[in-house]
Design an enzyme around this catalytic site. Sequence first.
Site, PDB file in Angstrom:
ATOM      1  N   ASP A   1       0.891  -1.034  -0.056  1.00 50.76           N
ATOM      2  CA  ASP A   1      -0.129   0.032   0.020  1.00 50.76           C
ATOM      3  C   ASP A   1       0.911   1.159  -0.114  1.00 50.76           C
ATOM      4  OD1 ASP A   1      -2.063   2.120   0.731  1.00 50.76           O
ATOM      5  OD2 ASP A   1      -3.262   0.502   1.348  1.00 50.76           O
TER       6      ASP A   1
ATOM      7  N   ARG B   1     -12.247  -3.657  -7.457  1.00 46.98           N
ATOM      8  CA  ARG B   1     -12.715  -2.946  -8.825  1.00 46.98           C
ATOM      9  C   ARG B   1     -12.072  -3.806  -9.918  1.00 46.98           C
ATOM     10  NH1 ARG B   1     -17.175  -0.294  -7.568  1.00 46.98           N
ATOM     11  NH2 ARG B   1     -17.053   1.031  -5.763  1.00 46.98           N
TER      12      ARG B   1
ATOM     13  N   ASP C   1     -15.573 -11.033  -8.221  1.00 47.75           N
ATOM     14  CA  ASP C   1     -16.969 -10.417  -8.141  1.00 47.75           C
ATOM     15  C   ASP C   1     -17.287  -9.131  -8.719  1.00 47.75           C
ATOM     16  OD1 ASP C   1     -19.353 -10.606  -6.195  1.00 47.75           O
ATOM     17  OD2 ASP C   1     -18.391  -9.030  -5.099  1.00 47.75           O
TER      18      ASP C   1
ATOM     19  N   GLU D   1     -21.465  -4.399 -15.799  1.00 44.94           N
ATOM     20  CA  GLU D   1     -22.159  -5.428 -15.028  1.00 44.94           C
ATOM     21  C   GLU D   1     -23.738  -5.605 -15.757  1.00 44.94           C
ATOM     22  OE1 GLU D   1     -21.515  -4.508 -10.840  1.00 44.94           O
ATOM     23  OE2 GLU D   1     -19.571  -5.011 -10.967  1.00 44.94           O
TER      24      GLU D   1
ATOM     25  N   HIS E   1     -21.269  -9.360  -8.148  1.00 42.03           N
ATOM     26  CA  HIS E   1     -20.744  -8.332  -7.364  1.00 42.03           C
ATOM     27  C   HIS E   1     -21.844  -8.465  -5.947  1.00 42.03           C
ATOM     28  CE1 HIS E   1     -19.719  -3.654  -7.449  1.00 42.03           C
ATOM     29  NE2 HIS E   1     -19.319  -4.441  -6.417  1.00 42.03           N
TER      30      HIS E   1
END
Length: 310
Positions: free
Chosen positions: A174, A235, A259, A264, A284
């Site tokens: 990160d 994402r 997911d 979508e 999702h």
Amino acid sequence: MKICILDAGQFVEKPELLDPLKPFGEITIYSGMPDSAEEVAHRAGDAEVVAFAVTQLTREMVDAMPKLKVLQFIGTGMWNFVDVDYAQSKGIKVLNIEAYGSNAVAEFAVCLTAALARNVVPAVNIIKSGGWDTDGLGGREIAGSTVGVIGTGAIGRLVVEKFIGLGAHVIANDIFESDYLKEKYGIEYVSLEEIFRRSDIISLHMKVTKENEKLIDRKYFSLMKKNALFINVARAELVNIEDLYDALSGGHIGGAAIDVFTSEPPGELEQKLTALPNVIGTPHIGFYTEQSNDNSIRMSAASIVKALED
């Protein structure tokens, strides 16, 4: 004042969570996505407050709500669902909420990992078809695995803790390193290259920006162990889908659980991706629990109230 829940009626399982809005006006609740600007105008054309959860709001749809003062996204990442700058240029307050479903998404990342690692989907399909065959169903355990967590914000931090609880060795990446994770668990922060090179399981939890779109591409997939697993409940835009498909279909990595999709329902390439035998695809639903639903409605109502009182 008219307050419209544009498309999230299915999430309003406890209407009383919207009670803080009642002093401000009449609340109308719709379910399902409006399929055109005309349908948006029918539902919310005279509304001053609109809350939405699943609709991709085009500029034309925003224009179909000429009285709009407050636009509340019932979720995180409003920039992926509406042209925020355009709406704000029309004097509309555009809001979203944070951390309403962090635990739900973190749990689902671990759930998908376990399902993938233990071949749960093919095993279930064998039983449902009336069969009894364990060939090819030998799995692996999370305990003792090296898990690379990319992004250690609200969700990623919980993912780290859950994998540690299962006995995994966790490394992380990160821009902003978590002192909490380093001090409490001794988490080692490493480069992206090292995450992909060392990990048996990689779980993605970055926020998407213009700078990191399609960041995860063949360069990184080529570094992965041949049996490594890739989990994305963050994402889809973070990943080069064509490169992921090539890595999975070519047997260069062990499997993936996805997911989130760039469109979508998924488009043609992502349908091909989820059709692969070493891929689990879900629609999702990482955030979709009773608890997170309640949190999202409660927090959205509070956000609207604050905007109206300011």
